[in-house]
Design a protein around this motif. Structure first.
Motif, PDB file in Angstrom:
ATOM      1  N   UNK A  84      80.787  54.435  -4.492  1.00 35.40           N
ATOM      2  CA  UNK A  84      80.024  55.464  -5.211  1.00 35.40           C
ATOM      3  C   UNK A  84      80.628  55.730  -6.592  1.00 35.40           C
ATOM      4  N   UNK A  85      80.639  54.729  -7.427  1.00 32.75           N
ATOM      5  CA  UNK A  85      81.265  54.870  -8.746  1.00 32.75           C
ATOM      6  C   UNK A  85      80.337  54.340  -9.834  1.00 32.75           C
ATOM      7  N   UNK A  86      80.753  54.571 -11.051  1.00 34.31           N
ATOM      8  CA  UNK A  86      80.000  54.050 -12.188  1.00 34.31           C
ATOM      9  C   UNK A  86      79.865  52.529 -12.084  1.00 34.31           C
ATOM     10  N   UNK A  87      80.829  51.876 -11.461  1.00 40.33           N
ATOM     11  CA  UNK A  87      80.760  50.424 -11.315  1.00 40.33           C
ATOM     12  C   UNK A  87      79.561  50.005 -10.465  1.00 40.33           C
ATOM     13  N   UNK A  88      79.260  50.747  -9.404  1.00 37.38           N
ATOM     14  CA  UNK A  88      78.097  50.393  -8.581  1.00 37.38           C
ATOM     15  C   UNK A  88      76.799  50.656  -9.339  1.00 37.38           C
ATOM     16  N   UNK A  89      76.764  51.718 -10.125  1.00 42.46           N
ATOM     17  CA  UNK A  89      75.587  52.013 -10.947  1.00 42.46           C
ATOM     18  C   UNK A  89      75.363  50.898 -11.958  1.00 42.46           C
ATOM     19  N   UNK A  90      76.442  50.482 -12.595  1.00 44.33           N
ATOM     20  CA  UNK A  90      76.325  49.471 -13.636  1.00 44.33           C
ATOM     21  C   UNK A  90      76.045  48.086 -13.056  1.00 44.33           C
ATOM     22  N   UNK A  91      76.420  47.852 -11.816  1.00 48.92           N
ATOM     23  CA  UNK A  91      76.022  46.600 -11.170  1.00 48.92           C
ATOM     24  C   UNK A  91      74.504  46.570 -11.014  1.00 48.92           C
ATOM     25  N   UNK A  92      73.915  47.697 -10.646  1.00 45.53           N
ATOM     26  CA  UNK A  92      72.452  47.790 -10.565  1.00 45.53           C
ATOM     27  C   UNK A  92      71.831  47.562 -11.943  1.00 45.53           C
ATOM     28  N   UNK A  93      72.421  48.176 -12.957  1.00 50.53           N
ATOM     29  CA  UNK A  93      71.941  48.004 -14.328  1.00 50.53           C
ATOM     30  C   UNK A  93      71.947  46.524 -14.720  1.00 50.53           C
ATOM     31  N   UNK A  94      73.065  45.855 -14.534  1.00 48.85           N
ATOM     32  CA  UNK A  94      73.156  44.456 -14.954  1.00 48.85           C
ATOM     33  C   UNK A  94      72.217  43.562 -14.142  1.00 48.85           C
ATOM     34  N   UNK A  95      72.068  43.832 -12.869  1.00 44.39           N
ATOM     35  CA  UNK A  95      71.124  43.064 -12.050  1.00 44.39           C
ATOM     36  C   UNK A  95      69.711  43.205 -12.628  1.00 44.39           C
ATOM     37  N   UNK A  96      69.339  44.422 -12.970  1.00 49.14           N
ATOM     38  CA  UNK A  96      67.991  44.681 -13.487  1.00 49.14           C
ATOM     39  C   UNK A  96      67.798  44.037 -14.856  1.00 49.14           C
ATOM     40  N   UNK A  97      68.798  44.133 -15.723  1.00 50.99           N
ATOM     41  CA  UNK A  97      68.718  43.480 -17.036  1.00 50.99           C
ATOM     42  C   UNK A  97      68.534  41.980 -16.864  1.00 50.99           C
ATOM     43  N   UNK A  98      69.284  41.379 -15.957  1.00 50.94           N
ATOM     44  CA  UNK A  98      69.152  39.939 -15.718  1.00 50.94           C
ATOM     45  C   UNK A  98      67.786  39.582 -15.146  1.00 50.94           C
TER      46      UNK A  98
END
Length: 123
Positions: free
Chosen positions: A18-32
């Motif tokens: 539950x960290x910014x890292x998990x949020x940003x993993x979602x972000x990068x997946x969506x960008x890709x």
């Protein structure tokens, strides 16, 4: 697509904390998946008891399927995006640290949303 950061919504196998890292993993997946021009942040965080609000909505709306999937420890907030004051500046810091250009940061921090609003509401 707005990436949210409410507790218990952004866990991944790689980031189960539950960290910014998990949020940003979602972000990068969506960008890709759809491209930087179609992603923004709707961090969906607030001051106070976000988890309590989530429980009230889940109970009122009877969304049993929302509890399916891997089990996790419940937490009161997502580390790094605890509240609106910290959330957006921490996301920008993360984007800078991970080499995103100023132009791409501007897009995901508001320009994409403004473009879509103008294209759909201002005619």
């Amino acid at each position: 697509i707005g990436i949210e950061a409410a507790p218990h919504t952004t866990l991944t196998e790689k980031h189960q904390d539950h960290s910014i890292e998990s949020v940003m993993e979602h972000f990068e997946y969506t960008v890709n998946l759809v491209g930087i021009d179609h992603v923004a942040f709707g961090l969906d965080t607030l001051y106070g008891d976000h988890v309590g609000l989530h429980h009230a909505f889940a109970e009122a709306l009877s969304i049993g399927s929302s509890h399916a999937g891997p089990k996790f420890d419940e937490v009161p907030y997502v580390k790094g995006v605890e509240n609106p004051t910290e959330a957006y500046q921490n996301v920008v810091r993360w984007l800078v640290k991970h080499g995103y250009s100023d132009g791409d940061i501007k897009k995901v921090m508001g320009e994409n949303i403004m473009r879509v609003l103008k294209d759909t509401w201002v005619k």
